[in-house]
Motif scaffolding. Structure first.
Motif, PDB file in Angstrom:
ATOM      1  N   SER A 128     -49.787  12.702   8.440  1.00 15.28           N
ATOM      2  CA  SER A 128     -51.005  13.248   8.689  1.00 15.28           C
ATOM      3  C   SER A 128     -51.621  13.319   7.367  1.00 15.28           C
ATOM      4  O   SER A 128     -50.911  13.562   6.501  1.00 15.28           O
ATOM      5  CB  SER A 128     -51.284  14.348   9.687  1.00 15.28           C
ATOM      6  OG  SER A 128     -50.416  15.462   8.974  1.00 15.28           O
ATOM      7  N   GLN A 129     -53.039  13.608   7.390  1.00 17.55           N
ATOM      8  CA  GLN A 129     -53.480  13.807   6.203  1.00 17.55           C
ATOM      9  C   GLN A 129     -54.312  15.226   6.289  1.00 17.55           C
ATOM     10  O   GLN A 129     -54.995  15.480   7.185  1.00 17.55           O
ATOM     11  CB  GLN A 129     -54.833  12.460   5.993  1.00 17.55           C
ATOM     12  CG  GLN A 129     -55.427  12.769   4.499  1.00 17.55           C
ATOM     13  CD  GLN A 129     -56.357  11.753   4.473  1.00 17.55           C
ATOM     14  OE1 GLN A 129     -57.470  11.904   4.680  1.00 17.55           O
ATOM     15  NE2 GLN A 129     -56.090  10.757   3.323  1.00 17.55           N
ATOM     16  N   GLU A 130     -54.128  16.113   5.378  1.00 18.85           N
ATOM     17  CA  GLU A 130     -54.710  17.384   5.313  1.00 18.85           C
ATOM     18  C   GLU A 130     -55.845  17.431   4.271  1.00 18.85           C
ATOM     19  O   GLU A 130     -55.629  17.009   3.286  1.00 18.85           O
ATOM     20  CB  GLU A 130     -53.572  18.362   4.990  1.00 18.85           C
ATOM     21  CG  GLU A 130     -53.697  19.816   4.764  1.00 18.85           C
ATOM     22  CD  GLU A 130     -52.940  20.502   4.053  1.00 18.85           C
ATOM     23  OE1 GLU A 130     -52.270  21.538   4.814  1.00 18.85           O
ATOM     24  OE2 GLU A 130     -52.826  20.530   2.966  1.00 18.85           O
ATOM     25  N   THR A 134     -47.335  15.575  -0.016  1.00 20.08           N
ATOM     26  CA  THR A 134     -47.489  14.561  -1.038  1.00 20.08           C
ATOM     27  C   THR A 134     -48.455  15.265  -2.072  1.00 20.08           C
ATOM     28  O   THR A 134     -49.005  15.909  -2.055  1.00 20.08           O
ATOM     29  CB  THR A 134     -47.696  13.149  -0.816  1.00 20.08           C
ATOM     30  OG1 THR A 134     -49.074  13.295  -0.092  1.00 20.08           O
ATOM     31  CG2 THR A 134     -46.838  12.482   0.330  1.00 20.08           C
ATOM     32  N   ARG A 135     -48.538  14.271  -3.311  1.00 20.21           N
ATOM     33  CA  ARG A 135     -49.532  14.682  -4.354  1.00 20.21           C
ATOM     34  C   ARG A 135     -51.013  14.652  -3.550  1.00 20.21           C
ATOM     35  O   ARG A 135     -51.205  14.120  -2.996  1.00 20.21           O
ATOM     36  CB  ARG A 135     -49.452  13.496  -5.517  1.00 20.21           C
ATOM     37  CG  ARG A 135     -50.584  13.349  -6.515  1.00 20.21           C
ATOM     38  CD  ARG A 135     -50.476  12.407  -7.122  1.00 20.21           C
ATOM     39  NE  ARG A 135     -49.294  11.854  -7.773  1.00 20.21           N
ATOM     40  CZ  ARG A 135     -48.735  12.161  -9.139  1.00 20.21           C
ATOM     41  NH1 ARG A 135     -49.560  12.588 -10.083  1.00 20.21           N
ATOM     42  NH2 ARG A 135     -47.592  11.573  -9.360  1.00 20.21           N
ATOM     43  N   LEU A 146     -60.991  21.809  -3.425  1.00 21.94           N
ATOM     44  CA  LEU A 146     -61.051  20.670  -2.200  1.00 21.94           C
ATOM     45  C   LEU A 146     -59.732  19.992  -2.518  1.00 21.94           C
ATOM     46  O   LEU A 146     -59.561  19.525  -3.769  1.00 21.94           O
ATOM     47  CB  LEU A 146     -62.201  20.005  -2.120  1.00 21.94           C
ATOM     48  CG  LEU A 146     -62.268  18.864  -0.832  1.00 21.94           C
ATOM     49  CD1 LEU A 146     -62.280  19.500   0.165  1.00 21.94           C
ATOM     50  CD2 LEU A 146     -63.361  17.881  -1.121  1.00 21.94           C
ATOM     51  N   SER A 147     -58.949  19.454  -1.547  1.00 24.93           N
ATOM     52  CA  SER A 147     -57.830  18.744  -1.876  1.00 24.93           C
ATOM     53  C   SER A 147     -57.458  18.110  -0.544  1.00 24.93           C
ATOM     54  O   SER A 147     -57.955  18.322   0.570  1.00 24.93           O
ATOM     55  CB  SER A 147     -56.432  19.695  -1.944  1.00 24.93           C
ATOM     56  OG  SER A 147     -56.400  20.086  -0.885  1.00 24.93           O
ATOM     57  N   THR A 148     -57.130  16.797  -0.901  1.00 27.41           N
ATOM     58  CA  THR A 148     -56.522  15.897   0.453  1.00 27.41           C
ATOM     59  C   THR A 148     -54.867  15.652   0.094  1.00 27.41           C
ATOM     60  O   THR A 148     -54.963  14.912  -1.088  1.00 27.41           O
ATOM     61  CB  THR A 148     -57.466  14.607   0.394  1.00 27.41           C
ATOM     62  OG1 THR A 148     -58.684  14.786   0.671  1.00 27.41           O
ATOM     63  CG2 THR A 148     -56.884  13.564   1.500  1.00 27.41           C
ATOM     64  N   ARG A 149     -54.232  15.662   1.118  1.00 31.06           N
ATOM     65  CA  ARG A 149     -52.506  15.306   0.734  1.00 31.06           C
ATOM     66  C   ARG A 149     -52.219  14.798   1.943  1.00 31.06           C
ATOM     67  O   ARG A 149     -52.583  14.873   3.246  1.00 31.06           O
ATOM     68  CB  ARG A 149     -51.904  16.945   0.635  1.00 31.06           C
ATOM     69  CG  ARG A 149     -52.533  17.741  -0.528  1.00 31.06           C
ATOM     70  CD  ARG A 149     -51.544  18.908  -0.695  1.00 31.06           C
ATOM     71  NE  ARG A 149     -52.250  19.866  -1.531  1.00 31.06           N
ATOM     72  CZ  ARG A 149     -52.085  19.938  -3.023  1.00 31.06           C
ATOM     73  NH1 ARG A 149     -50.977  19.018  -3.212  1.00 31.06           N
ATOM     74  NH2 ARG A 149     -52.234  20.544  -4.007  1.00 31.06           N
TER      75      ARG A 149
END
Length: 288
Positions: A2-4, A69-70, A77-80
């Protein structure tokens, strides 16, 4: 996988109390949980070097194994990428890890994984509909422990469940009007690694978004070390941001840099200015 997508905000000492009283959240039902987490890596820090985090989380009698992951983003704001599944415990599910695609999880790494540090915190979760988005609002209070060293967890995570990421910024600005908060670019895993190793590393500057990212990480380091040198680093990065942009962000960046010279710099006004500045800059940094 999944993408957080989330916006992480560090809170001042009175931040949790003020947050609970905020009109946007005060009337919402909350779910309270105690989360105990053990983070794993090799003695050489192979996962940390790859900007990955592996943990076992104990929650409500269950054990969840999570690999992140990275991250990419900046200004909070972040997408992992994230894999999470329930395991029998008490140790890692190495076979499940071996089936995941990240190259950093080679057999030579899996065989050397060991507990490195822990986080233990109380989480209050609320769900809110804001600007056409569904957002999970998670307030975390507790500590990170590495050997005999400890640092405080006092942060807010706004996680996008449905809708557009711009709604996260909009909600953050609304909350910042009366809550002492600021963007944070350092994950609990990266903070634990810095605590364990006894050292922080600042990202390079160069572009407006890179200078802001450097300033944010310096403030994260200041919060965990109480070393005033990090406050100077943050102010310097903000001044470089003011000089690098040809005027578009000059006033806001200078205002933030000047506010850092005061002993009570983390005010709602400071946080609101920083959130608005981060919202205007591209979130394009590699995150720890």
């Amino acid at each position: 996988m999944s993408q957080e997508i989330e916006l992480k905000l560090a809170l001042g000492p009175n931040g949790p109390t003020m947050l609970r009283r905020h009109p946007q959240l005060a009337g919402l039902d909350s779910v309270a949980q105690r989360l105990g987490n053990t983070y794993f890596d090799t003695p050489q820090g192979d996962l940390e070097a790859a900007r990955m985090a592996l943990r076992l989380r104990r929650i409500d009698g269950r054990v969840l194994q999570t690999l992140k992951t990275r991250g990419e983003g900046g200004g909070g704001l972040s997408t992992r990428g994230e894999w999470e599944w329930e395991v029998s415990g008490p140790g890692l599910d190495l076979e499940g890890l071996a089936e995941l695609p990240p190259a950093a999880l080679g057999r030579h790494v899996l065989e050397r994984l060991a507990p490195r540090f822990t986080t233990d915190f109380h989480r209050e979760t609320r769900m809110i509909d804001h600007d056409g988005a569904r957002i999970e609002v998670a307030l975390d209070e507790g500590e990170i422990v590495a050997d005999d060293r400890r640092v405080t967890i006092r942060e807010l995570e706004l996680e996008l469940k449905a809708g557009e990421p711009e709604a996260l910024w909009s909600l953050a600005e609304t909350l910042a009007g009366s809550v002492s908060l600021r963007p944070s670019d350092t994950s609990k895993a990266a903070r634990g690694g810095a605590l364990l190793g006894g050292a922080w590393q600042l990202p390079e500057g160069g572009t407006p978004s890179a200078w802001l990212h450097r300033a944010v990480v310096a403030l994260d380091a200041l919060a965990d070390t109480d070393d005033e040198a990090w406050r100077c680093e943050a102010g310097s990065a903000l001044m470089r941001l003011a000089e690098a942009n040809g005027g578009d962000f000059r006033e806001a960046a200078r205002e933030l840099a000047e506010a850092l010279s005061g002993s009570t710099w983390l005010t709602p006004a400071f946080g609101l200015t920083m959130v608005r500045l981060a919202r205007r800059l591209p979130a394009d940094r590699d995150l720890a």
